[in-house]
Motif scaffolding. Structure first.
Motif, mmCIF file in Angstrom:
data_model
loop_
_atom_site.group_PDB
_atom_site.id
_atom_site.type_symbol
_atom_site.label_atom_id
_atom_site.label_comp_id
_atom_site.label_asym_id
_atom_site.label_seq_id
_atom_site.Cartn_x
_atom_site.Cartn_y
_atom_site.Cartn_z
ATOM 1 N N GLY A 147 43.115 27.831 86.556
ATOM 2 C CA GLY A 147 43.436 28.670 87.432
ATOM 3 C C GLY A 147 42.392 28.917 88.801
ATOM 4 O O GLY A 147 42.469 28.850 89.892
ATOM 5 N N ALA A 148 41.432 29.170 87.942
ATOM 6 C CA ALA A 148 40.029 29.325 88.640
ATOM 7 C C ALA A 148 39.328 28.170 89.238
ATOM 8 O O ALA A 148 38.777 28.162 90.393
ATOM 9 N N VAL A 149 39.641 27.275 88.604
ATOM 10 C CA VAL A 149 39.213 25.680 89.244
ATOM 11 C C VAL A 149 40.104 25.549 90.297
ATOM 12 O O VAL A 149 39.881 25.129 91.493
ATOM 13 N N ILE A 150 41.375 25.671 90.202
ATOM 14 C CA ILE A 150 42.577 25.429 91.406
ATOM 15 C C ILE A 150 42.375 26.412 92.520
ATOM 16 O O ILE A 150 42.321 26.049 93.790
ATOM 17 N N ALA A 151 41.760 27.753 92.265
ATOM 18 C CA ALA A 151 41.578 28.629 93.282
ATOM 19 C C ALA A 151 40.292 28.692 94.027
ATOM 20 O O ALA A 151 39.506 29.510 94.356
ATOM 21 N N PHE A 152 39.559 27.313 93.786
ATOM 22 C CA PHE A 152 38.005 27.498 94.000
ATOM 23 C C PHE A 152 37.935 27.747 95.414
ATOM 24 O O PHE A 152 36.814 28.351 95.755
ATOM 25 N N GLY A 153 38.559 27.519 96.226
ATOM 26 C CA GLY A 153 38.314 27.865 97.793
ATOM 27 C C GLY A 153 38.482 29.359 98.092
ATOM 28 O O GLY A 153 38.058 29.578 99.209
ATOM 29 N N LEU A 154 39.216 29.929 97.288
ATOM 30 C CA LEU A 154 39.471 31.423 97.625
ATOM 31 C C LEU A 154 38.480 32.291 96.447
ATOM 32 O O LEU A 154 38.906 32.475 95.589
ATOM 33 N N PRO A 155 37.392 32.726 96.937
ATOM 34 C CA PRO A 155 36.380 33.183 96.244
ATOM 35 C C PRO A 155 36.716 34.482 95.353
ATOM 36 O O PRO A 155 36.440 34.477 94.151
ATOM 37 N N ALA A 156 37.596 35.161 95.926
ATOM 38 C CA ALA A 156 38.067 36.643 95.201
ATOM 39 C C ALA A 156 39.111 35.963 93.973
ATOM 40 O O ALA A 156 38.717 36.436 92.804
ATOM 41 N N ALA A 157 39.955 35.194 94.211
ATOM 42 C CA ALA A 157 40.849 34.893 93.237
ATOM 43 C C ALA A 157 40.264 33.939 91.991
ATOM 44 O O ALA A 157 40.597 34.009 90.738
ATOM 45 N N ALA A 158 39.016 33.104 92.555
ATOM 46 C CA ALA A 158 38.623 32.394 91.655
ATOM 47 C C ALA A 158 37.534 33.030 90.662
ATOM 48 O O ALA A 158 37.803 32.608 89.398
ATOM 49 N N VAL A 159 36.890 33.915 91.269
ATOM 50 C CA VAL A 159 36.011 34.959 90.384
ATOM 51 C C VAL A 159 36.742 35.605 89.450
ATOM 52 O O VAL A 159 36.658 36.014 88.332
ATOM 53 N N LEU A 160 38.056 36.338 89.948
ATOM 54 C CA LEU A 160 38.833 37.143 89.039
ATOM 55 C C LEU A 160 39.263 36.425 87.829
ATOM 56 O O LEU A 160 39.479 36.681 86.763
ATOM 57 N N LEU A 161 39.795 35.170 88.329
ATOM 58 C CA LEU A 161 40.409 34.271 87.154
ATOM 59 C C LEU A 161 39.499 33.813 86.257
ATOM 60 O O LEU A 161 39.616 33.597 84.918
ATOM 61 N N ALA A 162 38.169 33.583 86.740
ATOM 62 C CA ALA A 162 37.023 33.112 85.931
ATOM 63 C C ALA A 162 36.668 34.248 84.845
ATOM 64 O O ALA A 162 36.457 33.936 83.798
ATOM 65 N N VAL A 163 36.778 35.628 85.446
ATOM 66 C CA VAL A 163 36.362 36.667 84.465
ATOM 67 C C VAL A 163 37.390 36.761 83.706
ATOM 68 O O VAL A 163 37.019 37.251 82.348
ATOM 69 N N ALA A 164 38.673 36.604 83.921
ATOM 70 C CA ALA A 164 39.575 36.605 83.130
ATOM 71 C C ALA A 164 39.682 35.556 81.947
ATOM 72 O O ALA A 164 39.847 36.010 80.550
ATOM 73 N N ALA A 165 39.293 34.387 82.370
ATOM 74 C CA ALA A 165 38.939 33.490 81.274
ATOM 75 C C ALA A 165 37.902 33.734 80.419
ATOM 76 O O ALA A 165 37.883 33.491 79.310
ATOM 77 N N MET A 166 36.868 34.621 80.901
ATOM 78 C CA MET A 166 35.940 34.633 79.988
ATOM 79 C C MET A 166 36.126 35.613 78.797
ATOM 80 O O MET A 166 35.747 35.782 77.720
ATOM 81 N N LEU A 167 36.756 36.869 79.625
ATOM 82 C CA LEU A 167 37.415 37.965 78.650
ATOM 83 C C LEU A 167 38.546 37.511 77.592
ATOM 84 O O LEU A 167 38.239 37.870 76.469
ATOM 85 N N PHE A 168 39.443 36.867 77.828
ATOM 86 C CA PHE A 168 40.461 36.075 76.986
ATOM 87 C C PHE A 168 39.670 35.469 75.960
ATOM 88 O O PHE A 168 40.123 35.322 74.776
ATOM 89 N N ALA A 169 38.552 34.559 76.337
ATOM 90 C CA ALA A 169 37.911 33.870 75.397
ATOM 91 C C ALA A 169 37.222 34.405 74.477
ATOM 92 O O ALA A 169 37.041 34.325 73.044
#
Length: 98
Positions: A23-45
């Motif tokens: 989702g972070a990769v898909i939302a790449f053009g929207l910085p807030a959404a991409a960063v939020l999803l990236a942080v979620a991915a790291m926390l879930f990992a």
């Protein structure tokens, strides 16, 4: 001992990590959404890796690792330009004078 891969469960946090990273990769053009999803991915990992260490019957370490690495990559690519701009503004001072 588990002899077949079918009887081992995949950790749900590992799956969520990979999905959030996608989702972070898909939302790449929207910085807030991409960063939020990236942080979620790291926390879930991180949660998934802890569960995987505790329970040897769980699977999904590669999903968690992939989610973590993609999350870091997306976060760095999205946040770095803003940080560079901020540093340049702080170092540059006022545009016209002393």
């Amino acid at each position: 001992m588990i002899t077949s891969h079918e009887s081992a469960r995949v950790d749900p946090a590992g799956i969520l990590s990979a999905l959030a990273a996608a989702g972070a990769v898909i939302a790449f053009g929207l910085p807030a959404a991409a960063v939020l999803l990236a942080v979620a991915a790291m926390l879930f990992a991180v949660v998934s890796r802890r569960r995987l260490r505790r329970d040897p019957h769980l699977r999904g370490s590669r999903l968690a690792l992939a989610g973590f690495l993609v999350g870091i990559g997306v976060a760095l690519v999205e946040v770095t330009p803003a940080l560079i701009g901020l540093v340049l503004v702080l170092v540059g001072g006022s545009p016209g004078g002393s």
